[in-house]
Motif scaffolding. Structure first.
Motif, short mmCIF file in Angstrom:
data_model
loop_
_atom_site.label_atom_id
_atom_site.label_comp_id
_atom_site.label_asym_id
_atom_site.label_seq_id
_atom_site.Cartn_x
_atom_site.Cartn_y
_atom_site.Cartn_z
N GLY A 80 -14.46 -10.45 1.48
CA GLY A 80 -15.72 -10.08 2.12
C GLY A 80 -15.78 -10.37 3.61
N LYS A 81 -14.68 -10.86 4.19
CA LYS A 81 -14.63 -11.17 5.62
C LYS A 81 -13.79 -10.13 6.33
N LYS A 82 -14.36 -9.47 7.32
CA LYS A 82 -13.61 -8.49 8.10
C LYS A 82 -13.04 -9.21 9.33
N CYS A 83 -11.71 -9.22 9.41
CA CYS A 83 -11.03 -9.94 10.49
C CYS A 83 -9.95 -9.06 11.10
N TYR A 84 -9.70 -9.28 12.37
CA TYR A 84 -8.58 -8.62 13.04
C TYR A 84 -7.39 -9.58 12.99
N PHE A 85 -6.49 -9.35 12.05
CA PHE A 85 -5.31 -10.20 11.91
C PHE A 85 -4.23 -9.71 12.85
N ARG A 86 -3.51 -10.64 13.44
CA ARG A 86 -2.49 -10.31 14.43
C ARG A 86 -1.15 -9.93 13.81
N SER A 87 -1.03 -10.18 12.50
CA SER A 87 0.22 -9.82 11.82
C SER A 87 -0.01 -9.61 10.33
N ARG A 88 0.94 -8.97 9.71
CA ARG A 88 0.94 -8.77 8.27
C ARG A 88 0.99 -10.12 7.55
N TRP A 89 1.77 -11.04 8.10
CA TRP A 89 1.89 -12.36 7.49
C TRP A 89 0.55 -13.07 7.48
N GLU A 90 -0.20 -13.00 8.58
CA GLU A 90 -1.51 -13.64 8.63
C GLU A 90 -2.44 -13.02 7.60
N ALA A 91 -2.43 -11.69 7.49
CA ALA A 91 -3.29 -11.01 6.51
C ALA A 91 -2.90 -11.42 5.09
N ASN A 92 -1.62 -11.47 4.81
CA ASN A 92 -1.17 -11.88 3.48
C ASN A 92 -1.52 -13.34 3.20
N TYR A 93 -1.42 -14.18 4.21
CA TYR A 93 -1.76 -15.59 4.02
C TYR A 93 -3.26 -15.73 3.74
N ALA A 94 -4.07 -14.90 4.39
CA ALA A 94 -5.51 -14.90 4.10
C ALA A 94 -5.76 -14.50 2.64
N LEU A 95 -5.01 -13.52 2.15
CA LEU A 95 -5.12 -13.15 0.72
C LEU A 95 -4.78 -14.34 -0.17
N TYR A 96 -3.75 -15.06 0.20
CA TYR A 96 -3.35 -16.24 -0.55
C TYR A 96 -4.45 -17.30 -0.53
N LEU A 97 -5.03 -17.54 0.65
CA LEU A 97 -6.11 -18.53 0.75
C LEU A 97 -7.33 -18.09 -0.07
N GLU A 98 -7.62 -16.80 -0.07
CA GLU A 98 -8.74 -16.30 -0.88
C GLU A 98 -8.43 -16.52 -2.36
N PHE A 99 -7.18 -16.32 -2.76
CA PHE A 99 -6.76 -16.61 -4.12
C PHE A 99 -7.00 -18.09 -4.46
N LEU A 100 -6.59 -19.00 -3.55
CA LEU A 100 -6.82 -20.43 -3.76
C LEU A 100 -8.31 -20.73 -3.90
N LYS A 101 -9.12 -20.05 -3.11
CA LYS A 101 -10.57 -20.24 -3.18
C LYS A 101 -11.11 -19.79 -4.54
N THR A 102 -10.67 -18.63 -5.02
CA THR A 102 -11.17 -18.14 -6.32
C THR A 102 -10.68 -19.03 -7.46
N GLN A 103 -9.55 -19.70 -7.26
CA GLN A 103 -9.02 -20.64 -8.27
C GLN A 103 -9.61 -22.04 -8.10
N LYS A 104 -10.54 -22.16 -7.15
CA LYS A 104 -11.23 -23.43 -6.86
C LYS A 104 -10.26 -24.54 -6.42
N GLN A 105 -9.19 -24.13 -5.73
CA GLN A 105 -8.24 -25.09 -5.18
C GLN A 105 -8.60 -25.48 -3.75
N ILE A 106 -9.42 -24.66 -3.10
CA ILE A 106 -10.02 -24.98 -1.80
C ILE A 106 -11.47 -24.50 -1.83
N ILE A 107 -12.28 -25.02 -0.93
CA ILE A 107 -13.68 -24.58 -0.86
C ILE A 107 -13.81 -23.31 -0.03
#
Length: 135
Positions: free
Chosen positions: A21-48
């Motif tokens: 739900g966050k629209k961001c201008y990522f500087r690389s594919r890796w950053e965008a993919n890492y954001a997907l990973y962090l969102e996954f961690l959030k949905t798994q309640k591993q981070i807030i």
């Protein structure tokens, strides 16, 4: 043979993406993919929470060269502590200076460097499960 100092064309694709739900201008594919990973961690309640480039750190008194640093991500952990994550597919002298100055001027801030080895491990383990992961 490519130099390790050059950007990998596979990792380099800046642009707008909406993740969690966050629209961001990522500087690389890796950053965008890492954001997907962090969102996954959030949905798994591993981070807030995770935020992309939320805070610039200024190096007071520095007159030449790198005077500030903008980490890629701020993560809020389940215990409400915060840390910063920097995704680096390649390391140039300016990036090294930023990291050294960050450690010197803000030693109380936890900074985690996500380099190729860590990124590839996430890509291998979690990437195939995440909708929108860019190859």
């Amino acid at each position: 043979m490519k130099s390790k100092m050059r950007k990998s064309s596979a990792a380099w694709k800046p642009g707008w993406r909406t993740i969690g739900g966050k629209k961001c201008y990522f500087r690389s594919r890796w950053e965008a993919n890492y954001a997907l990973y962090l969102e996954f961690l959030k949905t798994q309640k591993q981070i807030i929470e995770w935020e992309y480039e939320p805070k610039t750190f200024w190096f007071e008194g520095v007159k030449r060269g790198t005077v500030s640093y903008l980490p890629d991500f701020r993560i809020t952990n389940n215990n409400e502590s915060q840390e910063y994550h920097e995704v680096k597919g390649w390391m140039d002298p300016r990036s090294k200076t930023k990291l050294k100055r960050m450690a010197k001027y803000y030693p109380e801030e936890k900074l985690i460097l996500i380099q190729e080895k860590q990124y590839n491990e996430i890509k291998r383990k979690v990437g195939p499960m995440l909708v929108g992961w860019e190859r």
